[in-house]
Design a protein around this motif. Structure first.
Motif, mmCIF file in Angstrom:
data_model
loop_
_atom_site.group_PDB
_atom_site.id
_atom_site.type_symbol
_atom_site.label_atom_id
_atom_site.label_comp_id
_atom_site.label_asym_id
_atom_site.label_seq_id
_atom_site.Cartn_x
_atom_site.Cartn_y
_atom_site.Cartn_z
ATOM 1 N N SER A 1 48.359 44.094 22.850
ATOM 2 C CA SER A 1 48.802 42.761 22.343
ATOM 3 C C SER A 1 50.183 42.731 21.956
ATOM 4 O O SER A 1 50.890 43.667 21.887
ATOM 5 C CB SER A 1 47.752 42.453 21.312
ATOM 6 O OG SER A 1 48.124 42.695 20.094
ATOM 7 N N TRP B 1 55.191 37.279 26.796
ATOM 8 C CA TRP B 1 53.761 37.375 27.206
ATOM 9 C C TRP B 1 53.224 36.287 27.750
ATOM 10 O O TRP B 1 53.409 35.027 27.692
ATOM 11 C CB TRP B 1 53.256 37.593 25.938
ATOM 12 C CG TRP B 1 52.090 38.764 25.779
ATOM 13 C CD1 TRP B 1 50.602 38.122 25.651
ATOM 14 C CD2 TRP B 1 52.025 40.005 25.963
ATOM 15 N NE1 TRP B 1 49.768 39.163 25.727
ATOM 16 C CE2 TRP B 1 50.520 40.335 26.029
ATOM 17 C CE3 TRP B 1 52.850 40.960 26.085
ATOM 18 C CZ2 TRP B 1 50.030 41.613 26.052
ATOM 19 C CZ3 TRP B 1 52.570 42.366 26.102
ATOM 20 C CH2 TRP B 1 51.153 42.614 26.006
ATOM 21 N N TRP B 2 52.273 36.558 28.813
ATOM 22 C CA TRP B 2 51.616 35.406 29.378
ATOM 23 C C TRP B 2 50.543 35.160 28.858
ATOM 24 O O TRP B 2 49.705 35.797 28.116
ATOM 25 C CB TRP B 2 51.662 35.706 30.946
ATOM 26 C CG TRP B 2 52.663 35.737 31.648
ATOM 27 C CD1 TRP B 2 53.909 35.339 31.204
ATOM 28 C CD2 TRP B 2 53.219 36.349 32.948
ATOM 29 N NE1 TRP B 2 54.912 35.357 32.152
ATOM 30 C CE2 TRP B 2 54.236 36.206 33.371
ATOM 31 C CE3 TRP B 2 52.439 37.070 33.984
ATOM 32 C CZ2 TRP B 2 54.957 36.567 34.407
ATOM 33 C CZ3 TRP B 2 52.718 37.526 35.201
ATOM 34 C CH2 TRP B 2 54.275 37.315 35.523
ATOM 35 N N GLU B 3 49.688 33.975 29.281
ATOM 36 C CA GLU B 3 48.221 33.758 28.636
ATOM 37 C C GLU B 3 47.200 34.967 29.140
ATOM 38 O O GLU B 3 46.416 35.226 28.352
ATOM 39 C CB GLU B 3 47.945 32.477 29.312
ATOM 40 C CG GLU B 3 47.145 31.481 28.542
ATOM 41 C CD GLU B 3 46.711 30.346 29.183
ATOM 42 O OE1 GLU B 3 47.710 29.192 28.990
ATOM 43 O OE2 GLU B 3 46.059 30.280 29.781
ATOM 44 N N GLN B 4 47.406 35.375 30.254
ATOM 45 C CA GLN B 4 46.584 36.572 30.883
ATOM 46 C C GLN B 4 46.813 37.816 30.375
ATOM 47 O O GLN B 4 46.165 38.601 30.653
ATOM 48 C CB GLN B 4 46.469 36.397 32.356
ATOM 49 C CG GLN B 4 46.361 35.302 33.222
ATOM 50 C CD GLN B 4 47.883 34.710 33.463
ATOM 51 O OE1 GLN B 4 48.654 34.466 32.740
ATOM 52 N NE2 GLN B 4 48.011 34.582 34.784
ATOM 53 N N GLY B 5 48.203 37.933 29.664
ATOM 54 C CA GLY B 5 48.466 39.084 29.142
ATOM 55 C C GLY B 5 49.943 39.538 29.299
ATOM 56 O O GLY B 5 50.821 38.963 29.799
ATOM 57 N N VAL C 1 49.500 42.106 34.315
ATOM 58 C CA VAL C 1 48.948 41.027 35.406
ATOM 59 C C VAL C 1 49.586 41.252 36.718
ATOM 60 O O VAL C 1 48.953 40.992 37.640
ATOM 61 C CB VAL C 1 49.441 39.682 34.775
ATOM 62 C CG1 VAL C 1 49.065 38.603 35.762
ATOM 63 C CG2 VAL C 1 48.899 39.603 33.293
ATOM 64 N N ARG D 1 48.096 44.120 38.512
ATOM 65 C CA ARG D 1 46.797 43.815 38.873
ATOM 66 C C ARG D 1 46.897 42.797 40.319
ATOM 67 O O ARG D 1 45.874 43.116 41.224
ATOM 68 C CB ARG D 1 46.021 42.845 37.893
ATOM 69 C CG ARG D 1 45.340 43.604 36.852
ATOM 70 C CD ARG D 1 44.045 44.140 36.962
ATOM 71 N NE ARG D 1 43.452 45.076 35.735
ATOM 72 C CZ ARG D 1 42.919 46.315 36.069
ATOM 73 N NH1 ARG D 1 42.835 46.875 37.262
ATOM 74 N NH2 ARG D 1 42.523 46.988 34.918
ATOM 75 N N ARG D 2 47.502 42.174 40.187
ATOM 76 C CA ARG D 2 47.891 41.139 41.458
ATOM 77 C C ARG D 2 48.139 42.040 42.726
ATOM 78 O O ARG D 2 47.558 41.941 43.965
ATOM 79 C CB ARG D 2 48.976 40.255 41.455
ATOM 80 C CG ARG D 2 48.534 38.978 40.537
ATOM 81 C CD ARG D 2 49.619 37.999 40.578
ATOM 82 N NE ARG D 2 49.420 36.857 39.293
ATOM 83 C CZ ARG D 2 50.437 36.242 38.964
ATOM 84 N NH1 ARG D 2 51.519 36.417 39.354
ATOM 85 N NH2 ARG D 2 50.103 35.653 37.882
#
Ligand SMILES: C=CC1=C(C)c2cc3[nH]c(cc4nc(cc5[nH]c(cc1n2)c(C)c5CCC(=O)O)C(CCC(=O)O)=C4C)c(C)c3C=C
Ligand SMILES: [Fe+2]
Ligand SMILES: [Fe+2]
Length: 342
Positions: A16, A66-70, A75, A78-79
């Motif tokens: 975080s 930082w994005w809402e998803q992390g 992120v 993962r994509r």
């Protein structure tokens, strides 16, 4: 055959943007002897000194991107993983991070528990460095050895000069270049010069770490010289895009500590370009396959401020390859020919 997994590995991010999480991540990262290559007592001392101020500064920087998803790096990785699953038909596609989570230990143990015996390990770094490629490979081998996992690896080789990677870079950057620009800066992650010197000293102790081009560098030196590999990527990209000399240049970013890092520094180039009257600057970062703090914050935010302070007007950051379809296809082809390890 569905028992041959593809394991994508990137660097990793803090859990975080809390200072304590950033400190834990930086400690794991910088205590890696492939990153800070000093004997343990000196490494511990230096890293402890860095950890006095750096976690709060980095936490602030991470919070700004930082994005809402992390973390963007995670992120976007993962994509890529999800997109790769449609291409890799031999088994599951997994994602691990060298530092933080998901760890190589947890992912390899899970794959072994599922009965997977073959893994193509893909360190997601186009250019070779001990602080990136080697540490991923050694950590994966350590996990397999200490946990006695019945896993055999194939390993994706550095792909800085491979046509598939270069074509994907060209496809992803083309729309940005077509909009017009005064100058294109190819900013690669930097490295302490010492990291390269110790690898080339047995091959060519005179190897020039200031040269402006990779021309004339022997294949043996090229195989271990991160800086030459970066130059080679940039030259091949410029040739593919039909760029004229002077329209583009190379620099190295993210210097940490007091050691001499490879030059020219991105900070210096941003000042020079602004002062030379460049108004619209395009920056692309081909050492990173996914956007991360180094591209979004260091270039997109701080780099822009610096360029404007030097007289520039617009700095446009060309996105990394991320999950661009050409890159997904390219990575699949590169991984399919990864040599099996004995
Ligand atoms: C692309 C290849 C990379 C090389 C080579 C590399 C070497 C290297 N890095 C540090 C120190 C830091 N790097 C940090 C972030 C970071 N580095 C890379 C890639 C390479 N590093 C990536 C992809 C990232 C982004 C991580 C993210 O979460 O977005 C950081 C942390 C951020 C900060 O505090 O600035 C540090 C520190 C060294 C010392 C080094 C070689 C010796
Ligand atoms: Fe780094
Ligand atoms: Fe940085």
């Amino acid at each position: 055959m569905t028992d041959h997994a593809l394991l994508l590995v990137n660097l990793g991010s803090p859990a975080s943007t809390q200072v304590a999480d950033v400190r834990r991540y930086l400690n794991q990262f910088l205590m890696d002897p492939y990153v800070v290559d000093l004997p343990w007592p000196l490494r511990r001392l230096l890293v402890s000194l860095i950890l006095v101020r750096r976690p709060a500064q980095s936490a602030h920087a991470y919070a700004s991107i930082w994005w809402e998803q992390g973390s963007p790096l995670i992120v976007l990785s993962r994509r890529l993983q999800a997109a790769m699953q449609a291409h890799w038909t031999q088994g599951p596609v997994e994602l691990a991070m060298r530092y933080g989570e998901p760890s190589l230990d947890s992912v390899l143990s899970r794959l072994a528990a599922q009965g997977i015996e073959r893994v193509t390990l893909a360190p997601l770094y186009p250019q070779f460095a001990d602080s990136t490629t080697t540490t991923v490979i050694e950590e994966a081998r350590r996990v397999v050895r200490t946990r006695k996992l019945p896993i055999r690896f194939s390993i994706l080789q550095p792909f800085f000069d491979q046509p598939e990677y270069l074509d994907a870079l060209a496809d992803s950057a083309r729309p940005y270049l077509q909009q017009g620009f005064d100058h294109l800066l190819l900013s690669f992650h930097g490295l302490p010069e010492r990291h390269i010197r110790k690898l080339v000293k047995g091959i060519d102790p005179q190897h020039d770490l200031r040269s402006a081009s990779s021309e004339g560098v022997s294949d043996e030196v090229l195989a271990v010289c991160y800086r030459s590999q970066c130059l080679r990527t940039a030259e091949a990209f410029a040739a593919r895009m039909g760029l004229r000399p002077g329209q583009w240049s190379v620099s190295f970013q993210s210097r940490l500590g007091k050691d001499k890092w490879i030059e020219p520094y991105t900070e210096t180039r941003l000042d020079e370009l602004g002062r030379q009257g460049v108004k619209k600057l395009l920056v692309m970062c081909p050492a990173f396959v996914a956007d991360c703090i180094e591209t979004l914050e260091e270039i997109g935010d701080r780099g822009l401020e610096q360029f404007q302070a030097a007289g520039g007007e617009r700095l446009e950051l060309v996105p990394c390859l991320n999950d661009h379809p050409s890159w997904v296809e390219a990575l699949n082809q590169l991984c399919a020919r990864a040599p099996q390890q004995i």
